[in-house]
Design a protein around this motif. Structure first.
Motif, PDB file in Angstrom:
ATOM      1  N   SER A  59       0.825  -1.193   0.000  1.00 38.46           N
ATOM      2  CA  SER A  59       0.000   0.000   0.000  1.00 38.46           C
ATOM      3  C   SER A  59       0.863   1.249   0.000  1.00 38.46           C
ATOM      4  O   SER A  59       1.883   1.314   0.677  1.00 38.46           O
ATOM      5  CB  SER A  59      -0.908   0.009   1.236  1.00 38.46           C
ATOM      6  OG  SER A  59      -1.520   1.267   1.400  1.00 38.46           O
ATOM      7  N   ASN A 132      -7.261   0.066  -4.979  1.00 34.78           N
ATOM      8  CA  ASN A 132      -7.675  -0.870  -3.936  1.00 34.78           C
ATOM      9  C   ASN A 132      -9.074  -1.367  -4.270  1.00 34.78           C
ATOM     10  O   ASN A 132     -10.054  -1.086  -3.571  1.00 34.78           O
ATOM     11  CB  ASN A 132      -7.646  -0.175  -2.573  1.00 34.78           C
ATOM     12  CG  ASN A 132      -7.913  -1.135  -1.433  1.00 34.78           C
ATOM     13  OD1 ASN A 132      -7.755  -2.349  -1.581  1.00 34.78           O
ATOM     14  ND2 ASN A 132      -8.342  -0.599  -0.295  1.00 34.78           N
ATOM     15  N   VAL A 155      -0.364   0.057  -4.154  1.00 34.02           N
ATOM     16  CA  VAL A 155      -1.819   0.178  -4.164  1.00 34.02           C
ATOM     17  C   VAL A 155      -2.205   1.580  -3.711  1.00 34.02           C
ATOM     18  O   VAL A 155      -1.780   2.023  -2.637  1.00 34.02           O
ATOM     19  CB  VAL A 155      -2.480  -0.875  -3.242  1.00 34.02           C
ATOM     20  CG1 VAL A 155      -3.996  -0.662  -3.189  1.00 34.02           C
ATOM     21  CG2 VAL A 155      -2.156  -2.288  -3.722  1.00 34.02           C
ATOM     22  N   SER A 157      -4.658   4.413  -2.313  1.00 34.35           N
ATOM     23  CA  SER A 157      -5.764   4.374  -1.351  1.00 34.35           C
ATOM     24  C   SER A 157      -7.021   5.061  -1.867  1.00 34.35           C
ATOM     25  O   SER A 157      -8.113   4.827  -1.342  1.00 34.35           O
ATOM     26  CB  SER A 157      -5.337   5.030  -0.036  1.00 34.35           C
ATOM     27  OG  SER A 157      -4.972   6.390  -0.250  1.00 34.35           O
TER      28      SER A 157
END
Length: 345
Positions: A59, A132, A155, A157
């Motif tokens: 992330s 995501n 990834v 958010s």
């Protein structure tokens, strides 16, 4: 370990056959000829592959700075967009760097074993940013099934996984609409990429002591930098950082001019790199229309766009290569094959 020359030959081959749905057979690439200039024909003997498995990602909001957590360096890192192409026949995973990564993984995993039994197969990874969302997860699954490492995938958010919707005209020619901004616009210079660059710098010193050490080859396109810094996009700055810090002769740029998603100065800056660093590309890949565009941008006005053979094309390619700071330039010419110019033969 694979040499940079072998990696570069593999990348060049698959830049000529980019589609994630088909993997070309080994005889699709004809041999080189002549010292500084070679022409080769492209054939379309292909076999379909099916895709689906799982991968891993990091992330953009929870990236560790601990070097010990960084993944091992790949032999080839493809950097840029991973997106879905929405066509009348369905949606297909795409993005030029990701397509190249899939093809290279197929080649590496199906190559005959090395003469040294201790050598492991070469690896290819993709550095991209996905949303995501379910399309992002499916993209990772498909990349992983095809043997592409996803430990450099980020990834986002907030932004969704990229989608390019093809609009066909009466002649069947496509134009594309992109969701904007998309996750692939937000690729960051995260701890993994920073570590990889530092590793490369250490390798330069190590090569002076150990000739078996080898460089990573970086493959990138231009379309990932389409937004510059609009909407808070970071992909262009990431591409530029890699371009300017990677060792000379280890970066491949495959330009992709999709109107209105490019600016001439941005594309030229990425190709040439920093004037201060003055590091040459390993390879610049263009098609015949892009070659003419680059000539215009570089002020090479004494050439003809229809000079696509023989010495006339060789001269055009040499002039562009010298203007744009690259060791090699490949020009694809549709059903007329492709041409490659190399500065050192």
């Amino acid at each position: 370990m694979m040499t940079v020359t072998i990696k570069l030959s593999s990348v060049l081959f698959f830049l000529l056959t980019k589609t994630i749905s088909y993997i070309p057979s080994a005889n699709a690439f004809a041999s080189y000829s002549s010292r500084d200039y070679c022409l080769f024909q492209r054939r379309h003997d292909s076999e379909r592959v099916t895709v689906a498995l799982q991968g891993s990602s990091r992330s953009t909001n929870s990236i560790s700075n601990d070097d010990s957590s960084s993944p091992p360096p790949p032999d080839v890192l493809c950097i840029g967009e991973t997106l879905w192409d929405s066509l009348p026949s369905g949606i297909y995973l795409g993005g030029a760097p990701s397509n190249v990564a899939v093809h290279l993984a197929y080649l590496f995993n199906n190559s005959p074993p090395s003469s040294s039994s201790s050598d492991s197969k070469a690896s290819v990874a993709v550095a991209t940013c996905l949303g995501n969302d379910q399309l992002g997860k499916e993209a990772q699954r498909r990349l992983a099934l095809n043997g592409v490492r996803t430990d450099y995938v980020q990834v986002h958010s907030e932004w969704e996984t990229g989608m390019a919707t093809a609009l066909l005209d009466s002649n069947g020619d496509a134009t594309y609409e992109f969701n904007t901004p998309a996750a692939w616009d937000g690729l960051c210079l995260d701890s993994n990429l920073k570590w990889l660059i530092q590793h490369q710098e250490q390798q330069i010193d190590a090569q002076e002591k150990d000739e078996n050490q080898d460089d990573i080859l970086f493959v990138m396109g231009t379309i990932a930098g389409r937004l510059n810094n609009e909407y808070g996009a970071t992909s262009l700055s990431t591409l530029m950082s890699v371009r300017n810090t990677a060792p000379e002769g280890t970066v491949v740029v495959d330009i992709n001019l999709r109107s209105p998603w490019y600016k001439d100065e941005t594309v030229l800056d990425l190709i040439r790199g920093s004037a201060k660093e003055n590091k040459k590309l390993a390879l610049l890949k263009v098609n015949e229309e892009e070659l003419a565009t680059l000539e215009r941008w570089c002020g090479n006005m004494d050439t003809k766009a229809d000079d696509l053979f023989g010495d006339a094309l060789k001269t055009r390619m040499e002039q562009v290569a010298q203007s744009l700071n690259t060791q090699r330039i490949c020009v694809t010419r549709g059903d007329k094959g492709a041409a490659l110019w190399c500065e050192n033969g």
